[in-house]
Design a protein around this motif. Structure first.
Motif, PDB file in Angstrom:
ATOM      1  N   GLN A  84      -7.484   4.291 -10.580  1.00  0.00           N
ATOM      2  CA  GLN A  84      -6.175   3.751 -10.215  1.00  0.00           C
ATOM      3  C   GLN A  84      -6.250   3.014  -8.877  1.00  0.00           C
ATOM      4  O   GLN A  84      -5.606   1.979  -8.693  1.00  0.00           O
ATOM      5  CB  GLN A  84      -5.133   4.874 -10.127  1.00  0.00           C
ATOM      6  N   SER A  85      -7.025   3.545  -7.934  1.00  0.00           N
ATOM      7  CA  SER A  85      -7.149   2.904  -6.618  1.00  0.00           C
ATOM      8  C   SER A  85      -7.801   1.529  -6.726  1.00  0.00           C
ATOM      9  O   SER A  85      -7.340   0.570  -6.106  1.00  0.00           O
ATOM     10  CB  SER A  85      -7.970   3.782  -5.674  1.00  0.00           C
ATOM     11  N   LEU A 115       0.824  -1.207   0.000  1.00  0.00           N
ATOM     12  CA  LEU A 115       0.000   0.000   0.000  1.00  0.00           C
ATOM     13  C   LEU A 115       0.861   1.261   0.000  1.00  0.00           C
ATOM     14  O   LEU A 115       0.581   2.210  -0.735  1.00  0.00           O
ATOM     15  CB  LEU A 115      -0.960  -0.016   1.186  1.00  0.00           C
ATOM     16  N   TYR A 168      -5.370  -0.777  -8.327  1.00  0.00           N
ATOM     17  CA  TYR A 168      -4.283  -1.143  -7.430  1.00  0.00           C
ATOM     18  C   TYR A 168      -4.749  -2.129  -6.365  1.00  0.00           C
ATOM     19  O   TYR A 168      -4.006  -3.037  -5.987  1.00  0.00           O
ATOM     20  CB  TYR A 168      -3.660   0.100  -6.775  1.00  0.00           C
ATOM     21  N   LEU A 169      -5.967  -1.974  -5.878  1.00  0.00           N
ATOM     22  CA  LEU A 169      -6.495  -2.947  -4.913  1.00  0.00           C
ATOM     23  C   LEU A 169      -6.610  -4.330  -5.548  1.00  0.00           C
ATOM     24  O   LEU A 169      -6.359  -5.337  -4.882  1.00  0.00           O
ATOM     25  CB  LEU A 169      -7.833  -2.483  -4.355  1.00  0.00           C
ATOM     26  N   MET A 212      -7.911   8.977 -10.173  1.00  0.00           N
ATOM     27  CA  MET A 212      -7.434   8.493  -8.867  1.00  0.00           C
ATOM     28  C   MET A 212      -8.283   7.331  -8.374  1.00  0.00           C
ATOM     29  O   MET A 212      -7.753   6.340  -7.867  1.00  0.00           O
ATOM     30  CB  MET A 212      -7.424   9.632  -7.841  1.00  0.00           C
ATOM     31  N   ALA A 213      -9.602   7.441  -8.532  1.00  0.00           N
ATOM     32  CA  ALA A 213     -10.496   6.358  -8.104  1.00  0.00           C
ATOM     33  C   ALA A 213     -10.247   5.103  -8.942  1.00  0.00           C
ATOM     34  O   ALA A 213     -10.155   3.993  -8.403  1.00  0.00           O
ATOM     35  CB  ALA A 213     -11.955   6.798  -8.220  1.00  0.00           C
ATOM     36  N   PHE A 270       2.215   6.378  -7.051  1.00  0.00           N
ATOM     37  CA  PHE A 270       1.205   7.222  -7.699  1.00  0.00           C
ATOM     38  C   PHE A 270       1.520   8.696  -7.501  1.00  0.00           C
ATOM     39  O   PHE A 270       1.405   9.493  -8.435  1.00  0.00           O
ATOM     40  CB  PHE A 270      -0.199   6.903  -7.172  1.00  0.00           C
ATOM     41  N   PHE A 309       1.068   4.067  -2.994  1.00  0.00           N
ATOM     42  CA  PHE A 309       0.813   5.476  -2.677  1.00  0.00           C
ATOM     43  C   PHE A 309       1.982   6.353  -3.123  1.00  0.00           C
ATOM     44  O   PHE A 309       1.794   7.367  -3.793  1.00  0.00           O
ATOM     45  CB  PHE A 309       0.559   5.625  -1.170  1.00  0.00           C
TER      46      PHE A 309
END
Length: 121
Positions: free
Chosen positions: A63-64, A28, A67-68, A60-61, A35, A32
């Motif tokens: 990518q999040s 994580l 990434y999750l 951003m959303a 990015f 962070f």
């Protein structure tokens, strides 16, 4: 010469379980940092030459979420570490276990950086 202690199967499983939190926190933090470096460097190095570069709330959303998904897949591979340890650590030594963990951890931390910085090149 120090004596190596042999681990039982449950101790090996516990050894890997104890390090999963460190692994996930590392993933994580790596994501962070990667990015934010991508965003910061993109504004100064890419945007002046390519006006289409932008980071929005949507990106951003997106990518999040992506990434999750990567973190979930990485955790599947993390679980394979236990099996690799169990089947390939013939002498049941902790040094092998530590090297396997550190190699996988290091590789997993590099992947987000490579992904972000190769997107535009």
């Amino acid at each position: 010469m120090k004596k190596e202690t042999c681990f039982t199967e449950s101790q090996i499983r516990e050894w890997w379980f104890k390090r999963r939190t460190k692994y996930n926190v590392g993933l994580l933090l790596s994501g962070f940092v990667s990015f934010n470096l991508y965003w910061f460097l993109g504004e100064f190095l890419i945007f002046p030459y390519d006006q289409s570069f932008e980071v929005t709330l949507f990106t951003m959303a997106f990518q999040s979420v992506g990434y999750l998904a990567f973190v979930l897949i990485a955790n599947i591979f993390y679980s394979l570490g236990y099996f690799a340890d169990k089947f390939f650590n013939k002498n049941n030594v902790e040094e092998f276990r530590k090297n396997l963990f550190n190699s996988g951890f290091g590789f997993s931390l590099i992947i987000p950086k490579v992904r972000y910085f190769t997107e535009y090149y």
